[in-house]
Design an enzyme around this catalytic site. Structure first.
Site, PDB file in Angstrom:
ATOM      1  N   CYS A 111      35.752  56.498 -28.716  1.00  0.00           N
ATOM      2  CA  CYS A 111      35.203  55.146 -28.741  1.00  0.00           C
ATOM      3  C   CYS A 111      34.441  54.991 -30.049  1.00  0.00           C
ATOM      4  CB  CYS A 111      34.268  54.958 -27.546  1.00  0.00           C
ATOM      5  SG  CYS A 111      33.452  53.353 -27.516  1.00  0.00           S
ATOM      6  N   HIS A 141      40.125  50.226 -21.442  1.00  0.00           N
ATOM      7  CA  HIS A 141      38.913  50.721 -22.103  1.00  0.00           C
ATOM      8  C   HIS A 141      37.988  49.548 -22.463  1.00  0.00           C
ATOM      9  CE1 HIS A 141      36.822  53.652 -24.913  1.00  0.00           C
ATOM     10  NE2 HIS A 141      36.406  52.500 -25.396  1.00  0.00           N
ATOM     11  N   GLU A 142      38.574  48.473 -22.989  1.00  0.00           N
ATOM     12  CA  GLU A 142      37.746  47.341 -23.439  1.00  0.00           C
ATOM     13  C   GLU A 142      37.217  46.521 -22.267  1.00  0.00           C
ATOM     14  OE1 GLU A 142      36.867  47.815 -26.312  1.00  0.00           O
ATOM     15  OE2 GLU A 142      38.518  49.093 -26.969  1.00  0.00           O
ATOM     16  N   HIS A 163      34.206  48.142 -21.089  1.00  0.00           N
ATOM     17  CA  HIS A 163      33.049  47.788 -21.919  1.00  0.00           C
ATOM     18  C   HIS A 163      32.418  46.484 -21.409  1.00  0.00           C
ATOM     19  CE1 HIS A 163      32.539  50.641 -25.164  1.00  0.00           C
ATOM     20  NE2 HIS A 163      33.819  50.593 -25.507  1.00  0.00           N
TER      21      HIS A 163
END
Ligand code: ZN
Length: 136
Positions: A85, A126-127, A130
């Site tokens: 990341c 993954h985003e 976030h």
């Protein structure tokens, strides 16, 4: 406009709020920032540049795409992998899904729904994590 990358875990663990039409400029900044880091990064979420809104920018097989309010509405095919990341040092183990269906709004606030697989699906997962304050 390229923005600086946030590395504070405390800040990154706060969930982001829904994006509105007023956040389209943030989406453009994310695309600019992703382009500036294209050699080392395949996706960004707005909280990684200090804006706590549900906006991400991802590399979809070489094309950079901005998504507002992305939501994973289906997922299948769990697997274990390792990810890095831009906001964090090192790589960490995580569980991802081979196929996902995502709903999101584009820069004109129009809704889309599309299936993604493999690497692009992994980047989106993954985003979206976030956006929810989840770190690998
Ligand atoms: Zn990340």
């Amino acid at each position: 406009m390229k923005r600086a990358i946030v590395t504070s875990r405390l800040a990154l663990r706060m969930p982001s709020e829904l994006a509105t039409e007023q956040d389209v400029a943030i989406a453009q900044d994310l695309l600019d920032t992703l382009a500036a880091h294209a050699n080392e990064c395949v996706g960004l979420a707005a909280n990684m540049v200090g804006i706590r809104k549900r906006v991400i920018a991802i590399d979809d097989n070489g094309a950079h795409v901005a998504m507002l309010n992305p939501e994973i509405i289906e997922k299948s095919g769990a697997y274990q992998t390792e990810e890095g990341c831009l906001s964090l040092p090192g790589r960490r183990a995580t569980t991802r899904y081979q196929q996902i269906v995502v709903r999101w709004q584009d820069l004109g606030m129009a809704w889309h729904e599309q299936r993604f697989t493999g690497w692009t699906a992994q980047i989106i997962q993954h985003e979206v994590d976030h956006c929810n304050g989840i770190l690998i």
